[in-house]
Write a protein that holds these residues in place. Sequence first.
Motif, PDB file in Angstrom:
ATOM      1  N   ASP A 176      43.157  88.253  85.717  1.00  0.00           N
ATOM      2  CA  ASP A 176      43.340  88.292  84.264  1.00  0.00           C
ATOM      3  C   ASP A 176      41.984  87.985  83.613  1.00  0.00           C
ATOM      4  O   ASP A 176      41.542  86.833  83.621  1.00  0.00           O
ATOM      5  N   PHE A 177      41.323  89.018  83.086  1.00  0.00           N
ATOM      6  CA  PHE A 177      39.933  88.871  82.614  1.00  0.00           C
ATOM      7  C   PHE A 177      39.865  88.816  81.077  1.00  0.00           C
ATOM      8  O   PHE A 177      40.476  89.644  80.405  1.00  0.00           O
ATOM      9  N   HIS A 178      39.132  87.845  80.565  1.00  0.00           N
ATOM     10  CA  HIS A 178      38.933  87.730  79.112  1.00  0.00           C
ATOM     11  C   HIS A 178      37.451  87.542  78.806  1.00  0.00           C
ATOM     12  O   HIS A 178      36.794  86.715  79.424  1.00  0.00           O
ATOM     13  N   VAL A 179      36.959  88.300  77.812  1.00  0.00           N
ATOM     14  CA  VAL A 179      35.616  88.018  77.297  1.00  0.00           C
ATOM     15  C   VAL A 179      35.809  86.989  76.191  1.00  0.00           C
ATOM     16  O   VAL A 179      36.180  87.314  75.067  1.00  0.00           O
ATOM     17  N   ASP A 180      35.620  85.744  76.555  1.00  0.00           N
ATOM     18  CA  ASP A 180      35.863  84.631  75.626  1.00  0.00           C
ATOM     19  C   ASP A 180      35.155  83.411  76.212  1.00  0.00           C
ATOM     20  O   ASP A 180      35.730  82.668  77.013  1.00  0.00           O
ATOM     21  N   PRO A 181      33.887  83.213  75.860  1.00  0.00           N
ATOM     22  CA  PRO A 181      33.123  82.149  76.527  1.00  0.00           C
ATOM     23  C   PRO A 181      33.698  80.756  76.310  1.00  0.00           C
ATOM     24  O   PRO A 181      34.239  80.455  75.247  1.00  0.00           O
ATOM     25  N   VAL A 182      33.566  79.936  77.323  1.00  0.00           N
ATOM     26  CA  VAL A 182      34.023  78.549  77.236  1.00  0.00           C
ATOM     27  C   VAL A 182      33.044  77.759  76.373  1.00  0.00           C
ATOM     28  O   VAL A 182      31.826  77.923  76.482  1.00  0.00           O
ATOM     29  N   GLU A 183      33.589  76.937  75.507  1.00  0.00           N
ATOM     30  CA  GLU A 183      32.735  76.043  74.707  1.00  0.00           C
ATOM     31  C   GLU A 183      32.892  74.590  75.118  1.00  0.00           C
ATOM     32  O   GLU A 183      31.956  73.818  75.029  1.00  0.00           O
ATOM     33  N   THR A 184      34.126  74.222  75.543  1.00  0.00           N
ATOM     34  CA  THR A 184      34.357  72.818  75.900  1.00  0.00           C
ATOM     35  C   THR A 184      35.060  72.719  77.249  1.00  0.00           C
ATOM     36  O   THR A 184      36.077  73.381  77.473  1.00  0.00           O
ATOM     37  N   PHE A 185      34.471  71.917  78.125  1.00  0.00           N
ATOM     38  CA  PHE A 185      35.123  71.607  79.403  1.00  0.00           C
ATOM     39  C   PHE A 185      35.796  70.234  79.256  1.00  0.00           C
ATOM     40  O   PHE A 185      35.107  69.249  78.967  1.00  0.00           O
ATOM     41  N   GLU A 186      37.116  70.177  79.429  1.00  0.00           N
ATOM     42  CA  GLU A 186      37.818  68.885  79.394  1.00  0.00           C
ATOM     43  C   GLU A 186      38.309  68.612  80.811  1.00  0.00           C
ATOM     44  O   GLU A 186      39.477  68.831  81.146  1.00  0.00           O
ATOM     45  N   LEU A 187      37.380  68.161  81.662  1.00  0.00           N
ATOM     46  CA  LEU A 187      37.685  68.044  83.085  1.00  0.00           C
ATOM     47  C   LEU A 187      38.745  66.962  83.336  1.00  0.00           C
ATOM     48  O   LEU A 187      39.552  67.093  84.273  1.00  0.00           O
ATOM     49  N   ASP A 188      38.793  65.944  82.494  1.00  0.00           N
ATOM     50  CA  ASP A 188      39.803  64.887  82.683  1.00  0.00           C
ATOM     51  C   ASP A 188      41.208  65.403  82.386  1.00  0.00           C
ATOM     52  O   ASP A 188      42.199  64.859  82.877  1.00  0.00           O
ATOM     53  N   LYS A 189      41.308  66.482  81.594  1.00  0.00           N
ATOM     54  CA  LYS A 189      42.636  67.046  81.266  1.00  0.00           C
ATOM     55  C   LYS A 189      42.892  68.354  82.012  1.00  0.00           C
ATOM     56  O   LYS A 189      43.881  69.051  81.746  1.00  0.00           O
TER      57      LYS A 189
END
Length: 377
Positions: free
Chosen positions: A75-88
């Motif tokens: 499932d591919f999306h062109v939508d860059p990540v801005e925030t990584f919430e690794l704890d969640k």
Amino acid sequence: MRILVVGGGTGGTIVANNLARRLAPEIRARKAWITMLSASDRHMYQPGLLYVAFGQMMPDELYRDQQSLLESSIDFHVDPVETFELDKNQVKTKSGALHAYDVLVIATGSRVMPKKIPGLEEGAETFYTEAGAVKLFKALREFEGGKVCIVVGVPHKCPIAPVEVTFSLHDYFKTRGIRDKVHIKYNYPINRIHSIENVAKWAQPEFDRMGVEYETLFNVEAVDVENKVVKSLEGSEDRYDLLISIPEHHGMDVIESNNLGPDGWIPTDRHKLTMEGHDNVYVVGDTTNLPVSKTGSAAHFEAEVIAENIASIVKIGTPVKDYDGKVYCFIEAGHDRATYAMFNYENPPDLKAANKSMHWFKMSYNKMYWASVRGLL
Ligand SMILES: Cc1cc2nc3c(=O)[nH]c(=O)nc-3n(C[C@H](O)[C@H](O)[C@H](O)COP(=O)(O)OP(=O)(O)OC[C@H]3O[C@@H](n4cnc5c(N)ncnc54)[C@H](O)[C@@H]3O)c2cc1C
């Protein structure tokens, strides 16, 4: 298991395709899902930029549509990540979407940082971007003679590129019949002409034979654009007519702004390829902080280990492979000749004399790359 791959370049694409094939039964049974988020709908074969800089490839030959390179179950999306919430166990994207995951693969690559050196962006050509490679080619076409200086910042991706561009310059000016009017000067930041000792030992006599001058311990401090002088931290100065730079790299801005690693390099376990302190986060390619060359080949070998391990965790509950630091670099040596360097954490490369067949193998690989990222090689 929800697997989220962030980054659709060399590393991310190979992880995702390899996993899609290994987990085909689980995906059909709706027990596994693979999602990829990327910043672009196009995939660039970056090594081709060197050929663009010498008029041997056109920029549009470097691209394929990213969706066309992916297994249909991804499932591919062109939508860059801005925030990584690794704890969640979730990320937020530019469009505002929230993607939760069980396993995250970070494959966001690296970027050039010419702005760190005063005058470098204005004063130097670089072939590390499409626009830069085209601009360098135009500058080379107009060049009728004088001094060409090469300067290198560290770290940078493709550590072989400084010697390759030097050999290519020698060839290019020779073919144009003006090699005797061009003084090529190679400046390198450490105390030998290449970071990999055996590459330095192999390249130095080649430079001597080609009449390339070299200076080591040359870390660029500033470029005086008006007077065309590049200055080193060590105190030397080089006047140039054409300056070619391989600038220092950082990981991507999103990695730095989320504090995932200093200068955008994510602390990564050298064998497991997991992010330190996060067993369900894998890191692949340039953005690791590993002591291996930042190359497509390292990204490829890492991606295969990561895919095999995620698949085995799904199937038998445990990873099965360790990454051994493997890298394989072609080295274009000019005059239609090439050699290669293969090495890992334990074994340095043993370079053979350059020959024509390796050059043609590299030229074929430039096409085979597209099968390779699909996971077919
Ligand atoms: C001139 C040049 C010559 C080279 N020559 C060679 C060579 O001969 N051999 C070799 O092995 N390697 C070579 N390389 C290096 C090789 O291209 C890279 O090391 C390789 O592409 C790294 O793969 P990666 O997956 O880490 O990053 P990349 O392939 O750069 O992919 C990064 C991906 O992340 C995406 N992304 C960025 N930010 C975000 C975000 N916020 N959210 C989601 N996605 C994001 C990007 O759109 C991209 O799809 C060369 C590179 C250059 C520039």
